[in-house]
Write an enzyme that holds these catalytic residues in place. Structure first.
Site, PDB file in Angstrom:
ATOM      1  N   LEU A  44       3.203  -5.765  -0.026  1.00 49.71           N
ATOM      2  CA  LEU A  44       3.735  -4.638  -0.455  1.00 49.71           C
ATOM      3  C   LEU A  44       3.037  -4.453  -1.684  1.00 49.71           C
ATOM      4  O   LEU A  44       2.847  -5.295  -2.500  1.00 49.71           O
ATOM      5  CB  LEU A  44       5.308  -4.642  -0.564  1.00 49.71           C
ATOM      6  N   ASP A  45       2.815  -2.926  -2.250  1.00 49.50           N
ATOM      7  CA  ASP A  45       2.101  -2.799  -3.142  1.00 49.50           C
ATOM      8  C   ASP A  45       3.088  -3.059  -4.404  1.00 49.50           C
ATOM      9  O   ASP A  45       4.241  -3.299  -4.435  1.00 49.50           O
ATOM     10  CB  ASP A  45       1.464  -1.403  -3.362  1.00 49.50           C
ATOM     11  N   ASN A  46       2.284  -3.055  -5.646  1.00 48.17           N
ATOM     12  CA  ASN A  46       3.215  -3.357  -7.052  1.00 48.17           C
ATOM     13  C   ASN A  46       4.260  -2.425  -7.047  1.00 48.17           C
ATOM     14  O   ASN A  46       5.489  -3.319  -7.629  1.00 48.17           O
ATOM     15  CB  ASN A  46       2.204  -3.200  -8.209  1.00 48.17           C
TER      16      ASN A  46
END
Length: 204
Positions: A44-46
């Site tokens: 999952l991105d930041n």
């Protein structure tokens, strides 16, 4: 040593890795002692939150994420503005997004619907929302880089909050942000529907 499996509610502004050359929040900052060799299955991105699988099983990534096997992922997504029926239809049928600098990839048809109210507890510290907004539920079988953010941008709605709630039958319903739950191998395989895949392959 037997492999171990974990479901994690990845917090907002934390990267999906244990090591980084940059100063940022890492999985090792979670209040949990993971065994050596633990890694994330997918990412999952930041700026995204929600369900992330961690394991010491090196084969799980291949078994779950192999291109030949689509697996269902569900997301709750907050976007700016009121989403029109036409924009909703475009999201459902597929929109063009950028993958290779040309913007020529059309997303596969998927399930998208409007949710009433907030399906996810408010973030701590309090998450402040300004102006009109819409909560959407996405169900995807593909997972291109930042796909949902790009899809929403294609219909002129910026994502304000993105939470992965399910991977197949595995869910974050019983987890709070930053919480970790260890799951037995048999249960993890059942929730991810990997048992049925193995059975089908063994009969080919």
């Amino acid at each position: 040593m037997s492999p171990r499996y974990f479901a994690v509610y990845k917090p907002y502004q934390m990267v999906s890795q244990f090591v980084s050359p940059y100063v940022q929040r890492l999985l090792g900052d979670l209040v949990y002692t993971f065994p050596e060799g633990t890694h994330a299955v997918g990412r999952l991105d930041n700026l995204s939150e929600g369900l992330l699988i961690l394991t010491t099983d090196k084969s799980l990534t291949q078994r779950l994420l192999h291109p030949s096997r689509g697996h269902l992922r569900r997301y709750a997504v907050l976007v700016r503005g009121n989403v029109s029926p036409e924009s909703l239809r475009q999201l459902q049928e597929g929109v063009f997004i950028d993958l290779n600098g040309k913007g020529d990839y059309r997303t596969k048809p998927c399930e998208v619907c409007i949710l009433e109210g907030s399906p996810i507890p408010e973030r701590e510290p309090p998450y402040i929302q300004y102006g009109p907004h819409t909560w959407l539920a996405f169900e995807l079988l593909e997972g291109k880089n930042k796909q949902i953010r790009k899809m929403c941008r294609a219909v002129r709605h910026e994502v304000q909050r993105l939470v992965r709630t399910h991977i197949e039958d595995l869910t974050i319903e019983q987890l709070r942000s930053g919480q970790v739950l260890e799951i037995e191998k048999e249960e993890m395989e059942r929730l991810l529907k990997l048992k049925s895949v193995q059975t089908q392959e063994s009969h080919r």
